[in-house]
Design a protein around this motif. Structure first.
Motif, PDB file in Angstrom:
ATOM      1  N   PRO A 189       6.817  44.750  -9.348  1.00 56.01           N
ATOM      2  CA  PRO A 189       8.107  44.987 -10.001  1.00 56.01           C
ATOM      3  C   PRO A 189       9.307  44.825  -9.062  1.00 56.01           C
ATOM      4  O   PRO A 189      10.438  44.642  -9.532  1.00 56.01           O
ATOM      5  N   THR A 190       9.086  44.904  -7.749  1.00 57.44           N
ATOM      6  CA  THR A 190      10.199  44.779  -6.799  1.00 57.44           C
ATOM      7  C   THR A 190      10.255  43.394  -6.150  1.00 57.44           C
ATOM      8  O   THR A 190      11.034  43.171  -5.233  1.00 57.44           O
ATOM      9  N   THR A 191       9.418  42.481  -6.650  1.00 55.02           N
ATOM     10  CA  THR A 191       9.393  41.108  -6.130  1.00 55.02           C
ATOM     11  C   THR A 191      10.284  40.203  -6.970  1.00 55.02           C
ATOM     12  O   THR A 191      10.345  40.341  -8.194  1.00 55.02           O
ATOM     13  N   TYR A 192      10.968  39.302  -6.286  1.00 53.97           N
ATOM     14  CA  TYR A 192      11.709  38.248  -6.988  1.00 53.97           C
ATOM     15  C   TYR A 192      11.144  36.907  -6.556  1.00 53.97           C
ATOM     16  O   TYR A 192      10.966  36.648  -5.352  1.00 53.97           O
ATOM     17  N   ILE A 193      10.867  36.045  -7.531  1.00 61.01           N
ATOM     18  CA  ILE A 193      10.269  34.740  -7.265  1.00 61.01           C
ATOM     19  C   ILE A 193      11.216  33.646  -7.736  1.00 61.01           C
ATOM     20  O   ILE A 193      11.663  33.650  -8.893  1.00 61.01           O
ATOM     21  N   TYR A 194      11.522  32.729  -6.826  1.00 61.50           N
ATOM     22  CA  TYR A 194      12.241  31.523  -7.232  1.00 61.50           C
ATOM     23  C   TYR A 194      11.249  30.368  -7.220  1.00 61.50           C
ATOM     24  O   TYR A 194      10.526  30.163  -6.237  1.00 61.50           O
ATOM     25  N   LEU A 195      11.237  29.609  -8.328  1.00 64.71           N
ATOM     26  CA  LEU A 195      10.281  28.523  -8.474  1.00 64.71           C
ATOM     27  C   LEU A 195      11.005  27.202  -8.714  1.00 64.71           C
ATOM     28  O   LEU A 195      11.843  27.096  -9.616  1.00 64.71           O
ATOM     29  N   ASP A 196      10.667  26.218  -7.913  1.00 64.91           N
ATOM     30  CA  ASP A 196      11.267  24.891  -8.019  1.00 64.91           C
ATOM     31  C   ASP A 196      10.142  23.849  -7.977  1.00 64.91           C
ATOM     32  O   ASP A 196       9.965  23.131  -6.996  1.00 64.91           O
ATOM     33  N   PRO A 197       9.341  23.776  -9.060  1.00 63.35           N
ATOM     34  CA  PRO A 197       8.181  22.889  -9.053  1.00 63.35           C
ATOM     35  C   PRO A 197       8.597  21.417  -9.126  1.00 63.35           C
ATOM     36  O   PRO A 197       9.746  21.102  -9.458  1.00 63.35           O
ATOM     37  N   PRO A 198       7.676  20.504  -8.825  1.00 62.46           N
ATOM     38  CA  PRO A 198       7.953  19.093  -9.111  1.00 62.46           C
ATOM     39  C   PRO A 198       8.347  18.952 -10.578  1.00 62.46           C
ATOM     40  O   PRO A 198       7.681  19.515 -11.454  1.00 62.46           O
ATOM     41  N   TYR A 199       9.431  18.259 -10.839  1.00 61.64           N
ATOM     42  CA  TYR A 199       9.927  18.191 -12.208  1.00 61.64           C
ATOM     43  C   TYR A 199       9.064  17.262 -13.064  1.00 61.64           C
ATOM     44  O   TYR A 199       8.384  16.379 -12.569  1.00 61.64           O
TER      45      TYR A 199
END
Length: 291
Positions: A189-199
């Protein structure tokens, strides 16, 4: 830090405006050159304890292992840059050097057992010698014709710059995992994930990876089960609203100029960047940013 295909150096500040400032762990699952993290003002995230870089590409992984020891990486970089006479490259010398490095680290069967500082320096040299860091395994050397300072020397200078070094040292974990594995490892709950996968339909632009149509759907399924808050970058495509319905997720868009679309004498092509979030914007940002 370095140019790289799909990098967010231009719009990273727009993306991080939507980050929750109370996060304790920050994760980028498709780290690339980690531009969103490098755009973060650390003073705005006082609870941040863990910064996790992950990338499936072993050359990226090795580079970021080495960046955690910037003094040692600087020695390897300077062993290359000391051969450069002055601040501007001589094309014949540097093209030959580029081709030697490229044939070495992209040879069939090449493996890197990091941290390998010499390989990291050579990889950085290649990335700084091709257009926008794109397709480094096959792209040709760019002849700057003495117009600009070498990007490799600019990278060298970052390894000496206190501001950059502090950011390098703020990275606490460097991983080389499948996106699903790294998400499950750090999910909370205290984690933030940024995701930038191959489009979508640009997957083959990326080096040393195995990401296809099934992986896009697998990513959506994994994200539907997380406890973490996250933001996900994409260009829009038909299946996206099925996987992330607009009545269940926040969608934000921004028009921008594509670096990869630039060419001499022509205007840059435009694109629309999409950011999908699983939390309500009004919980974390000023009303002035919504709308």
């Amino acid at each position: 830090m370095l140019s790289y295909i799909g990098g967010k150096s231009r719009i990273g500040k727009w993306i991080i405006d939507y980050y929750p400032q109370d996060m304790e762990t920050y994760v980028e699952t498709f780290g690339g050159m980690f531009w969103c993290f490098y755009n973060m003002d650390m003073e705005k995230f006082p609870n941040l304890k863990r910064v996790v870089y992950n990338d499936f590409n072993p050359l990226n992984y090795n580079l970021f292992q080495c960046i955690q020891n910037p003094k040692d990486l600087l020695k390897a970089v300077e062993s290359i840059s000391c051969q450069q006479r002055g601040e501007f490259p001589t094309p014949d010398i540097y093209r030959t050097q580029f081709e030697q490095f490229q044939s070495e680290i992209f040879a069939d069967g090449f493996e890197v057992n990091g941290p390998d500082y010499d390989v990291a320096a050579k990889y950085a040299y290649i990335l700084t010698s091709v257009f926008s860091g794109s397709k480094p395994e096959t792209s040709k050397f760019i002849d700057l014709k003495g117009k600009y300072k070498s990007k490799f020397l600019t990278f060298r200078d970052k390894l000496k710059n206190e501001k950059w070094v502090n950011k390098f040292l703020a990275v606490t974990h460097v991983e080389n995992m499948d996106f699903e594995d790294v998400i499950k490892k750090y999910d909370s709950p205290t984690t933030y994930i940024y995701l930038d996968p191959p489009y979508w339909k640009t997957e083959n632009y990326y080096s040393n990876h195995d990401f296809d149509r099934e992986d896009h759907e697998r990513l959506a399924k994994v994200l539907s089960e997380v406890k973490s808050r996250y933001s996900l970058s994409y260009y829009d495509f038909d299946l996206l609203s099925e996987w992330f319905p607009k009545d269940e997720y926040v969608w934000e868009t921004k028009d921008f100029a594509k670096a990869a679309g630039a060419s001499s004498g022509k205007a840059q092509s435009k694109g629309t960047e999409l950011l999908i979030m699983n939390y309500t914007l009004t919980d974390i940002i000023d009303d002035s940013l919504v709308g």
